[in-house]
Design an enzyme around this catalytic site. Structure first.
Site, mmCIF file in Angstrom:
data_model
loop_
_atom_site.group_PDB
_atom_site.id
_atom_site.type_symbol
_atom_site.label_atom_id
_atom_site.label_comp_id
_atom_site.label_asym_id
_atom_site.label_seq_id
_atom_site.Cartn_x
_atom_site.Cartn_y
_atom_site.Cartn_z
ATOM 1 N N GLY B 474 -12.355 -22.297 41.056
ATOM 2 C CA GLY B 474 -13.073 -21.139 41.563
ATOM 3 C C GLY B 474 -14.174 -20.698 40.623
ATOM 4 O O GLY B 474 -15.048 -19.925 40.997
ATOM 5 N N PRO B 640 -26.222 -17.756 36.501
ATOM 6 C CA PRO B 640 -25.940 -16.322 36.447
ATOM 7 C C PRO B 640 -25.191 -15.795 37.666
ATOM 8 O O PRO B 640 -24.407 -14.853 37.557
ATOM 9 C CB PRO B 640 -27.331 -15.686 36.329
ATOM 10 C CG PRO B 640 -28.323 -16.757 36.567
ATOM 11 C CD PRO B 640 -27.649 -18.079 36.369
ATOM 12 N N LYS B 709 -20.965 -20.543 25.704
ATOM 13 C CA LYS B 709 -19.674 -20.042 25.222
ATOM 14 C C LYS B 709 -18.629 -20.045 26.350
ATOM 15 O O LYS B 709 -17.720 -20.860 26.335
ATOM 16 C CB LYS B 709 -19.841 -18.651 24.633
ATOM 17 C CG LYS B 709 -20.579 -18.646 23.278
ATOM 18 C CD LYS B 709 -20.733 -17.242 22.748
ATOM 19 C CE LYS B 709 -21.324 -17.241 21.348
ATOM 20 N NZ LYS B 709 -21.566 -15.860 20.872
ATOM 21 N N VAL B 711 -17.255 -17.568 30.129
ATOM 22 C CA VAL B 711 -17.141 -16.230 30.722
ATOM 23 C C VAL B 711 -15.878 -16.051 31.553
ATOM 24 O O VAL B 711 -15.712 -15.038 32.213
ATOM 25 C CB VAL B 711 -18.366 -15.917 31.614
ATOM 26 C CG1 VAL B 711 -19.634 -15.818 30.775
ATOM 27 C CG2 VAL B 711 -18.544 -16.961 32.721
ATOM 28 N N GLU B 713 -12.717 -15.479 30.942
ATOM 29 C CA GLU B 713 -11.620 -14.579 30.619
ATOM 30 C C GLU B 713 -12.060 -13.246 30.037
ATOM 31 O O GLU B 713 -11.323 -12.262 30.083
ATOM 32 C CB GLU B 713 -10.654 -15.286 29.653
ATOM 33 C CG GLU B 713 -9.979 -16.455 30.356
ATOM 34 C CD GLU B 713 -9.286 -17.421 29.411
ATOM 35 O OE1 GLU B 713 -8.096 -17.249 29.198
ATOM 36 O OE2 GLU B 713 -9.938 -18.368 28.921
#
Lengths: 165, 747
Positions: B474, B640, B709, B711, B713
């Protein structure tokens, strides 16, 4: 104990011989008619993943015994639109990223189609959130879902096709 | 490389674009196939009987009645269970837990499988399992943290956090002008992905073919192979889509292994899908915690110490301790830091990693304690955090690879309107008389990388095939990873066919730890660059190429053409180079991983700041979150649109943690009383307010070549504390027990 029945499934008449009276509409669709777009999330009417339209109204197919549907008209996600001709609700869900894993999505979309045909006010997001709250999305795509339902409702109102589902 | 870049890092034309999900049409039409959608010919349905007690033994089962039920084909109990080649207690495969697969008649937790029924139909299997009617010798269950003594954490490793100390903790306590000593508790939570765990298993000789949701193809193959004594390459897993994972679908769970065993036993394909109720037991959960935080600050509001003790549950037969105290160690510039963990062994299924394991629970307590100290110090919560801003990693002194947290604070605060916040609690009411409060929290999550491999094949028609066994649960791997691959090859996205979701592909690593895009994406990037490098060599050696003779140059691919880096005047079409070389496809390979020396040189985290507004009914105590603004800095954002969805989802998990989720145990039977969606509450649409996400720009030249990096969690991390603090601000009540419910607002 086979039970014969006839229903209209996604617009086509289907004769169905039920091998077992315990079969739910959900398990009829998924395990016997190869319509696996409708999902089982809880089997208890608590999550909405199995939502389909029966006679134009949204129901939890896991709580509906198949044997009660003789003569009924059933619409599942497979009957709503196609990849080439998406239903406005389907298109709006893609546009607004109204899903992540996609597992609750067929139920969300059928529920949205039902909600819109219930005469939803597209300009009332609170009402949309309330009306869509029988459909759990664990990924948390609610923001996009609300926007998608709003947009689909507007588009369908403009096209005069609230009952298109 | 410089620590800061004057200009944003450039990458190709796909990355950074809000590309719509490539799997969108499949998901909105019902075409996307999940494991339980498969029904191979001759398949049997499996249903297991769950233990109705939490501790004791099964003394009898009515197998005769079950076997006599029409349609039932086989009943498997500990008495007749076929042998398993691997030890169910073996943990040699990474992230593996000990599993319950009918190895004996002991009941270790409620919901543990005690027998498996195979039948021609789901209805018959369900009824057969019910007819078994197990009888038990019952022992008193231990199901809450108060039910047993705590003990040291066993071993060290995944879910076995080590204690850490930096600086002089006693001196830090002594130096504090103001301090708080507070204990927060968090509830046991269950992942409850919308897709219950399911498997369709087929054997062909000693080859095993599985439709099963997995967050880690190679690890899952290795796990099944070990249990069944076959080589890992004999296991095929197909999983184009998972209906959510959240940490619970990385490795084989006991019930799934039982289904595979049953399929081998009967020589027919077997499908097993857990019921919702069965999701509360054998497939992991976030363990309850009790956290004591002793933090102190000097007269200027500068932290002298963060001292964090965590007691968390684990099972009686395995070790996973929610590493909550780790969450306070990388964030604020305290003079001294200490984290300590202890375990309480309970009669529950083994806890495991659940979205932001450790950080979610630990940050909930830390961020509330920070506000308690800010309030005691008479300092605005945001100002208090800024005063304790860490320019280097506390304790270690390592530089951060990048840290745009200050921007997160400032941009988030501005969007939210934080500067208008009255400092005294209980002073804001909205037009309809509801108590209104504003709170905030800092979000921190590590930026790990695992290991992955990928393959990229450029074809003479100018298209490419890129492959890795990535898992899309997902988060958008189907789309974001393809964007990375397209850019690495210098091709438009539509020219790239991306294959994932199958174990036969190069190992895509683990979709977990918020590290999948960085890791699998890094492998795809490296594979693309490998193709570009090879293509450059071919072109340089080709007299007909404009690039002829540029043998020592670096090549870059862009817009379907190959350029000499720094010499835009010379280029050649990717396809033309291949065609002139004979037209054979060109394949490159790549690995995604972080070198140990790079990992040691910098502290690598994503950061964020979350601002919450809550409304509390002064008469009824009903709590609603009315507004959430999250500002996050997580390196390069590949997509984004999808990243925003991930962050929204994480923030909604934060709402859920703060206000909704709690498994309630019956202490007499040891069963979870609310093991369904009627009683185990997760947010529904009406619970979710207007959400806003700000993605703060952050260039990270150290974290990996992509600057990514993660996103997946971090959204949950700051949100829980922000809501707790907003409730305090609205009502004057400080509730130190999560979830915060109406009862916390009364009396």
């Amino acid at each position: 104990m086979p039970l014969s029945m006839t229903l209209t499934l996604n617009g086509a008449a289907r004769d169905v011989v039920l091998d077992d009276p315990r079969v739910t509409l959900l398990d009829l669709l998924r395990e016997r008619l190869d319509l696996t777009g409708t999902k089982k999330g809880c089997d208890r009417g608590q999550c909405g993943a199995c939502t389909v339209l029966v006679n134009g109204r949204r129901v939890n197919s896991c709580l509906t015994l198949a044997a009660t549907l003789d003569g009924a008209e059933v619409t599942t996600i497979e009957g709503l639109g196609t990849a080439a001709a998406l239903h406005p609700v389907q298109a709006a869900f893609i546009e607004h990223d109204g899903f992540q894993c996609g597992y609750c999505t067929p139920g969300q979309i059928m529920s949205a189609a039902g909600l819109i045909s219930e005469g939803l006010d597209a300009e009332d997001p609170e009402r949309i959130r309330e009306g869509m709250s029988g459909n759990i999305c664990r990924c948390g795509a609610y923001h996009g879902i609300t926007l998608a339902v709003q947009e689909a409702a507007r588009r369908m109102a403009a096209d005069g096709q609230e009952d298109a589902a | 490389m410089p620590d800061t870049l004057a200009q944003p890092m450039r990458f190709g034309s796909s990355s950074g674009q809000p590309v719509t999900r490539r799997d969108g049409i499949a998901k909105v039409t019902g075409d996307a196939d999940y494991a339980a959608d498969h029904s191979p010919s001759g398949m049997l349905h499996a249903v297991y009987a769950p233990a109705a007690i939490a501790r004791g033994r099964v003394t009898a089962m009515n197998t005769v009645a079950a076997e006599a039920h029409p349609g039932v084909v086989r009943v498997i109990t500990p008495a007749n269970r076929p042998a398993l080649q691997g030890d169910p207690a073996d943990k040699s495969v990474m992230f593996t837990f000990r599993i319950e697969v009918l190895q004996d008649d002991t009941v270790r937790y409620a919901g543990q499988p005690v027998a498996l029924v195979l039948a021609e139909t789901l209805e018959a299997a369900t009824e057969g399992a019910r007819l078994l009617d197990p009888q038990y010798a019952v022992e008193v269950p231990r199901v809450t943290l108060a039910d047993a003594e705590s003990e040291p954490v066993a071993g060290q490793g995944f879910g076995q956090p080590a204690d850490t100390t930096h600086g002089d903790v006693d001196a830090g306590h002594a130096a504090a002008a103001r301090s708080v000593d507070v204990t927060y508790t968090t509830a046991a939570q269950y992942h409850n992905a919308m897709e219950p765990h399911a498997i369709v298993a087929q054997w062909e000789g000693d080859h095993l073919s599985l439709d099963v949701p997995t967050q880690a193809f190679a690890l899952s193959c290795a796990g099944y192979a070990r249990y069944f004594g076959i080589p890992a390459e004999n296991v095929t897993i197909r999983c184009p889509y998972l209906g959510g994972g959240f940490g619970s679908k990385a490795i084989p769970a006991g019930p799934l292994v039982l289904a595979v065993l049953a399929a081998r036993d009967v020589g027919r394909p077997v499908k097993l899908a857990l019921t919702r109720k069965q999701m509360f037991g054998p497939v992991g959960h976030r363990g309850a915690t009790e956290q004591r935080l002793r933090i102190g600050a000097d007269g200027e509001g500068r932290l002298s110490v963060i001292d964090h003790d965590n007691v968390a549950e684990t099972s009686t037969f395995d070790d996973f301790v929610e590493p909550a105290a780790n969450a306070s160690q990388g964030l604020y510039a305290a003079g001294a830091l200490r984290s300590r963990h202890r375990a309480v062994r309970l009669d529950v299924g083994t806890p495991g990693p659940m979205r932001a394991p450790g950080e979610a629970s630990g940050s909930a307590a830390l961020e509330c304690a920070m506000d308690e100290l800010a309030e005691a110090s008479g300092i605005d919560p945001l100002e208090f955090r800024l005063r304790n801003y860490a320019e280097t990693e506390p304790g270690t002194g390592r530089p951060y690879s990048s840290k745009a947290l200050r921007d997160c604070y400032l941009q988030g605060a501005e969007r939210f309107g934080w500067s208008g916040r009255p400092s005294a609690p209980g002073t804001m009411r909205d037009a309809s008389g509801l108590l209104t409060g504003w709170g905030m929290g800092t979000a921190l999550f590590p930026a790990p990388m695992f290991a992955a491999q990928a393959r990229a094949t450029l074809k003479a028609d100018g298209t490419a095939l890129v492959e890795t066994s990535a898992a899309d649960m997902g988060q958008g791997a189907w789309t974001a990873l393809a964007q990375i691959a397209a850019d690495s090859l210098g091709l438009p996205l539509d020219a790239v066919e991306f294959r994932a979701g199958h174990s036969s592909l190069p190992d895509g690593g683990v979709a977990g730890g918020s590290g999948h895009t960085a890791t699998a994406g890094g492998a795809l990037h490296a594979a693309g660059l490998d193709v570009v490098r090879q293509l450059g060599e071919i072109a340089a050696a080709d007299p007909e190429s404009p690039l002829h003779g540029a043998g020592n140059a670096q090549f870059v691919a862009r817009d379907g053409r190959l350029f000499v880096e720094g010499d835009e005047g010379r280029s050649d079409a990717l396809a033309d180079i291949l065609v002139r070389a004979g037209g054979a496809p060109l394949t490159g390979t790549g690995r995604g991983a972080r070198a140990p020396e790079a990992a040691a040189a910098h502290a690598m985290y994503s950061h964020g700041a979350v601002f919450a507004e809550v409304k509390v009914d002064p008469d009824l105590g009903q709590i609603r979150v009315s507004r959430l603004v999250g500002a996050f800095a997580a390196g390069r954002i590949i997509n984004p649109k999808l990243a925003e969805s991930q962050l929204f989802g994480g923030m909604i998990w934060g709402v859920s943690f703060a206000l909704h989720e709690e498994a309630k145990f019956d202490r007499r039977t040891g069963r979870i009383m609310n093991a369904d969606f009627a009683g185990y509450h997760v947010p529904v649409n009406a619970d979710v307010p207007g959400l806003e996400v700000i993605m703060v720009h952050e260039d990270d030249p150290h974290v990996n070549p992509l600057g990514v990096k993660g996103v997946g969690e971090i959204g949950i991390v700051g949100t829980v504390g922000a809501i707790g603090n907003a409730i305090r601000h609205a009502t004057g009540r400080r509730v130190r027990r999560f979830p915060i419910r109406i009862e916390g607002m009364l009396g």
